[in-house]
Design a protein around this motif. Structure first.
Motif, short mmCIF file in Angstrom:
data_model
loop_
_atom_site.label_atom_id
_atom_site.label_comp_id
_atom_site.label_asym_id
_atom_site.label_seq_id
_atom_site.Cartn_x
_atom_site.Cartn_y
_atom_site.Cartn_z
N LEU A 1 0.84 -1.20 0.00
CA LEU A 1 0.00 0.00 0.00
C LEU A 1 0.87 1.25 0.00
O LEU A 1 0.64 2.19 -0.78
N ALA A 2 1.90 1.27 0.85
CA ALA A 2 2.78 2.44 0.94
C ALA A 2 3.52 2.67 -0.37
O ALA A 2 3.63 3.82 -0.84
N ASP A 3 4.00 1.60 -0.98
CA ASP A 3 4.73 1.74 -2.25
C ASP A 3 3.83 2.32 -3.35
O ASP A 3 4.27 3.16 -4.15
N LYS A 4 2.59 1.86 -3.39
CA LYS A 4 1.68 2.38 -4.42
C LYS A 4 1.32 3.84 -4.17
O LYS A 4 1.19 4.63 -5.11
N LEU A 5 1.17 4.20 -2.90
CA LEU A 5 0.88 5.60 -2.58
C LEU A 5 2.06 6.50 -2.96
O LEU A 5 1.87 7.58 -3.51
N ARG A 6 3.27 6.04 -2.69
CA ARG A 6 4.45 6.82 -3.06
C ARG A 6 4.55 6.96 -4.59
O ARG A 6 4.90 8.03 -5.11
N ALA A 7 4.25 5.88 -5.30
CA ALA A 7 4.39 5.89 -6.76
C ALA A 7 3.42 6.86 -7.42
O ALA A 7 3.70 7.38 -8.51
N ARG A 8 2.27 7.10 -6.81
CA ARG A 8 1.27 7.98 -7.42
C ARG A 8 1.21 9.35 -6.75
O ARG A 8 0.23 10.07 -6.90
N TRP A 9 2.25 9.70 -6.02
CA TRP A 9 2.27 11.01 -5.34
C TRP A 9 2.29 12.11 -6.39
O TRP A 9 3.06 12.05 -7.35
N PRO A 10 1.46 13.14 -6.25
CA PRO A 10 1.45 14.21 -7.24
C PRO A 10 2.74 15.04 -7.18
O PRO A 10 3.45 15.02 -6.17
N ARG B 1 7.35 20.63 0.78
CA ARG B 1 6.93 19.28 0.44
C ARG B 1 7.67 18.23 1.27
O ARG B 1 7.14 17.15 1.52
N PHE B 2 8.89 18.55 1.70
CA PHE B 2 9.65 17.59 2.49
C PHE B 2 8.95 17.32 3.83
O PHE B 2 9.02 16.22 4.36
N ALA B 3 8.28 18.33 4.36
CA ALA B 3 7.52 18.13 5.59
C ALA B 3 6.34 17.20 5.34
O ALA B 3 6.01 16.35 6.18
N ALA B 4 5.69 17.34 4.18
CA ALA B 4 4.57 16.46 3.84
C ALA B 4 5.04 15.02 3.70
O ALA B 4 4.37 14.09 4.17
N TYR B 5 6.18 14.83 3.05
CA TYR B 5 6.71 13.47 2.90
C TYR B 5 7.01 12.87 4.28
O TYR B 5 6.76 11.70 4.54
N ARG B 6 7.57 13.69 5.17
CA ARG B 6 7.89 13.24 6.52
C ARG B 6 6.62 12.82 7.27
O ARG B 6 6.62 11.83 8.00
N ASP B 7 5.57 13.60 7.12
CA ASP B 7 4.33 13.29 7.83
C ASP B 7 3.78 11.93 7.40
O ASP B 7 3.26 11.17 8.22
N PHE B 8 3.91 11.61 6.12
CA PHE B 8 3.46 10.31 5.62
C PHE B 8 4.29 9.19 6.22
O PHE B 8 3.76 8.18 6.69
#
Length: 327
Positions: A231-240, A247-254
């Motif tokens: 699930l995590a890999d697919k979410l990362r692959a389709r990140w806008p 954006r680095f803070a958003a990636y960290r939050d995930f």
């Protein structure tokens, strides 16, 4: 490497298997790729780098359980961060929010302070570290401010706040180092014992500097969760596509949401929304939720009802933090 890998097979929970096997197989594939470079000298250098990277990862993984074995490896491979990690291991060996004024902890407190003193001195005096210093000086809504070494011993949260700003300011790897990643990693085993230490891995700068905050090795050191991984890999692959350094803070939050899910520490959600994200199906979301329910029962001893609620909370948190840009 074989010795460290053998020590890392039990999860950071202290029971059940870790998820080190996929990482170990990847490391062995990387070593085999070293057969391709032309010339014995190139092959030897390639192999040395591969072993160094994997040994450093494994040393962090076993640091809390086997500091006697891990610390010599870390001192050799990454001397700039080894004292910091030794302080984390010493801290993790004590109770949550320990009374650091107690006489029986005087020796351990002195050791921790001695290992952290150079980092604190640099933070207090180096103008290049003034941003981190100003962040620590602001207590914020949680009332956590750190001005000196003594402030670290107020609580786990104070200690974590100090670690949180240090990542970008840690000594860079030497030019001759066999390692290649300036982003350092905290042992998830320390976070299992002191949950507040997860704050040391969160976004704090709101800029590119968040990219160099400490990571944690929970994905490798906690039990396998393959459906959550997919699930995590697919979410990362389709990140806008995201603009701006926030954006680095958003990636960290995930990534924090994923670690909380693995740790069983996601916040309870009163009303679970039917969040969907591009690139993942309802079946994949359900598979991760069901997997986590079983995971919490097996490794955390939760009842069926409690585990199912925790799993819903975790997946809701992961989905709600995905595909954000920090705006």
């Amino acid at each position: 490497m074989a010795d460290l890998f053998a020590m890392s097979k039990t999860s950071a929970f202290g029971t059940g298997p870790s998820n080190q096997l996929p990482a170990q197989r990847a490391a062995l594939r990387e070593i085999r790729v070293c057969e391709k470079p032309d010339g014995a000298q190139q092959r030897e250098a390639c192999i040395a780098r591969a072993y160094a990277r994997r040994n450093a990862e494994l040393a962090v993984a076993v640091l809390v359980s086997r500091p006697d074995v891990a610390l010599p490896v870390l001192r050799q491979l990454d001397p700039g961060v080894a004292p910091m990690l030794e302080a984390v291991a010493l801290w993790a060996a004590e109770p949550v929010d320990a009374d650091w004024a107690a006489p029986q902890r005087a020796g351990t407190r002195e050791k921790i302070a001695a290992r952290l003193q150079p980092y604190m001195r640099a933070l207090q005096t180096d103008e290049n570290q003034s941003f981190g210093r100003s962040i620590l000086a602001d207590p914020g809504p949680e009332g956590v401010a750190v001005h000196s070494l003594d402030d670290l011993f107020v609580s786990d949260r104070h200690f974590a706040a100090f670690l949180n700003v240090l990542g970008p300011y840690l000594p860079e790897l030497a030019a001759e180092s066999l390692l290649s990643n300036d982003r350092r990693t905290l042992p998830c085993a320390a976070i299992v014992r002191h949950p507040a230490l997860l704050h040391a891995t969160g976004s704090v700068f709101g800029s590119t500097m968040d990219n160099f905050v400490f990571d944690a090795d929970c994905e490798q050191t906690l039990p396998p969760a393959p459906a959550l991984d997919r699930l995590a890999d697919k979410l990362r692959a389709r990140w806008p596509e995201c603009d701006g350094t926030i954006r680095f803070a958003a990636y960290r939050d995930f990534e924090t949401a994923l670690r909380l899910a693995r740790l069983g520490q996601s916040e309870h959600v009163q009303h679970h929304s039917a969040d969907r994200r591009n690139g993942v199906t309802a079946a994949e979301i359900d598979a991760a939720r069901i997997e986590l329910g079983s995971y919490y029962q097996t490794y955390l001893g939760k009842s069926v009802a409690a585990a199912q609620t925790m799993a819903r909370d975790a997946i809701t948190s992961v989905l709600s933090s995905a595909h954000e840009c920090g705006a």
